[in-house]
Write an enzyme that holds these catalytic residues in place. Structure first.
Site, PDB file in Angstrom:
ATOM      1  N   HIS A 246       1.280  -1.293   0.062  1.00  0.00           N
ATOM      2  CA  HIS A 246      -0.099  -0.086   0.312  1.00  0.00           C
ATOM      3  C   HIS A 246       0.716   1.410  -0.195  1.00  0.00           C
ATOM      4  CE1 HIS A 246      -4.171  -2.172   1.618  1.00  0.00           C
ATOM      5  NE2 HIS A 246      -3.590  -2.453   0.519  1.00  0.00           N
TER       6      HIS A 246
ATOM      7  N   SER B 132       4.663  -0.371   5.489  1.00  0.00           N
ATOM      8  CA  SER B 132       5.029  -0.450   3.882  1.00  0.00           C
ATOM      9  C   SER B 132       5.660   1.000   3.721  1.00  0.00           C
ATOM     10  CB  SER B 132       3.514  -0.032   3.240  1.00  0.00           C
ATOM     11  OG  SER B 132       2.420   0.591   4.242  1.00  0.00           O
TER      12      SER B 132
ATOM     13  N   HIS C 281     -10.885  -5.011   3.421  1.00  0.00           N
ATOM     14  CA  HIS C 281      -9.249  -5.059   3.521  1.00  0.00           C
ATOM     15  C   HIS C 281      -8.935  -6.063   2.800  1.00  0.00           C
ATOM     16  CE1 HIS C 281      -5.470  -5.304   4.912  1.00  0.00           C
ATOM     17  NE2 HIS C 281      -4.955  -4.168   5.077  1.00  0.00           N
TER      18      HIS C 281
ATOM     19  N   GLU D 284      -6.434  -8.512   3.309  1.00  0.00           N
ATOM     20  CA  GLU D 284      -6.219  -9.375   4.099  1.00  0.00           C
ATOM     21  C   GLU D 284      -7.172  -9.693   4.717  1.00  0.00           C
ATOM     22  OE1 GLU D 284      -3.108  -8.515   7.787  1.00  0.00           O
ATOM     23  OE2 GLU D 284      -4.585  -9.826   8.743  1.00  0.00           O
TER      24      GLU D 284
ATOM     25  N   ASN E 176      -1.770  -0.213   8.420  1.00  0.00           N
ATOM     26  CA  ASN E 176      -0.912   0.462   9.981  1.00  0.00           C
ATOM     27  C   ASN E 176      -0.429   1.737   9.700  1.00  0.00           C
ATOM     28  OD1 ASN E 176       2.294   0.526   8.893  1.00  0.00           O
ATOM     29  ND2 ASN E 176       1.158  -0.830   7.509  1.00  0.00           N
TER      30      ASN E 176
END
Ligand code: SF4
Length: 282
Positions: free
Chosen positions: A44, A266, A128, A130, A224
């Protein structure tokens, strides 16, 4: 007027090992074959995606995957739901599986809970990648929620098992756990937040206190990134979120400021170095 900013990069920021693993795998194949399909953004972070696209990385959607046959396709660190593996088999696609081991372990735990007839709840972001992969382990029966308020309308069972997406806020996860226990539910709560995120949370709290200004570098889509930016802001109110050096302005700083640069799991180190270089020209 020259601002003479004193700029440092947090040496503990930069990619987590899951992202390093996926990007290394992609670059190796790109060097050998000149192109590679990747299911969704490999990370991302638009700047890193642009860098890899220039080397031949072709980002495809799940819809695109249906029409692809006899090719190699990379699965990024977020992991995938079982349907993707099934489709790959049908379409003779060779999956280059760069799912992060931490995510794979969580997928397994969720699958085991579901297979043992436990009611599974996942604290995670709707839609999302995940989370889709995690929910897929339960035949999409797990309940996903990103805020406890969303559970108001759900008929909660007396007993259930709680998991978390790997990049959620640790503080929020424990607040939710406590709230549910206080409401009288019998829950088995599993803190499955990745230590690469929760440890960085701790480290950033200390890092940001040493600077007049903080520049937090992250892609806007990074989960995150959002969590860690909030942590920085809480502990240093003079924190700015930028995606790259073009978003910096002189007005953000005072001459002689001590500036700390940090980022998400990321965020590539090369991008933070670029931001540092730009700040040093102010
Ligand atoms: S944050 Fe953790 S779970 Fe996510 S890719 Fe990185 S190492 Fe893996």
């Amino acid at each position: 007027m020259k601002y003479n900013l004193n700029v440092s990069i947090d040496q503990d920021s930069g990619f987590c090992f899951g992202v390093v693993y996926a990007i290394d795998m992609a670059e190796e194949i790109l060097a050998e074959e000149g192109y590679l399909y990747c299911l969704g953004d490999i990370v991302h972070n638009d700047e890193e995606v642009t860098r890899l696209k220039a080397k031949g990385l072709r980002i495809i959607s799940h819809e695109d995957l249906q029409g692809i046959r006899d090719e190699k396709v990379l699965i990024r660190a977020h992991g995938e739901a079982p349907e993707t593996y099934k489709l790959a088999l049908e379409n003779n696609i060779t999956l280059i599986d760069a799912s992060c081991p931490v995510v794979l372990k969580l997928q397994n735990r969720i699958k085991n809970s579901h297979d043992s007839q436990e009611k599974v709840f996942i604290f995670g972001k709707h839609g999302h990648a995940e989370v889709i992969g995690l929910q897929g382990q339960t035949n999409n029966e797990a309940i996903v929620f990103q805020d406890i308020a969303e559970l108001e309308d759900v008929d909660l069972p007396d007993k259930f098992t709680l998991y978390s997406q790997t990049t959620k806020s640790t503080a929020k996860f424990y607040q939710i756990k406590e709230e549910l226990i206080n409401r009288g539910h019998d829950i088995k709560a599993n803190d499955t937040i990745c230590r690469q995120v929760s440890n960085r949370d701790e480290e950033l709290r200390k890092f940001v206190k040493n600077y007049d200004r903080i520049v937090f570098v992250s892609g806007k889509k990074s989960s995150n990134g959002k969590v860690l930016f909030e942590v920085c802001l809480q502990h240093n109110p003079n924190t700015y979120f930028v995606s790259n050096e073009d978003e910096l302005t002189k007005e953000m700083f005072n001459p002689g400021d001590k500036v700390g640069i940090c980022g998400a799991t990321s965020t590539p180190m090369w991008l933070m170095s670029q931001v540092k270089k730009a700040l040093e020209t102010f």
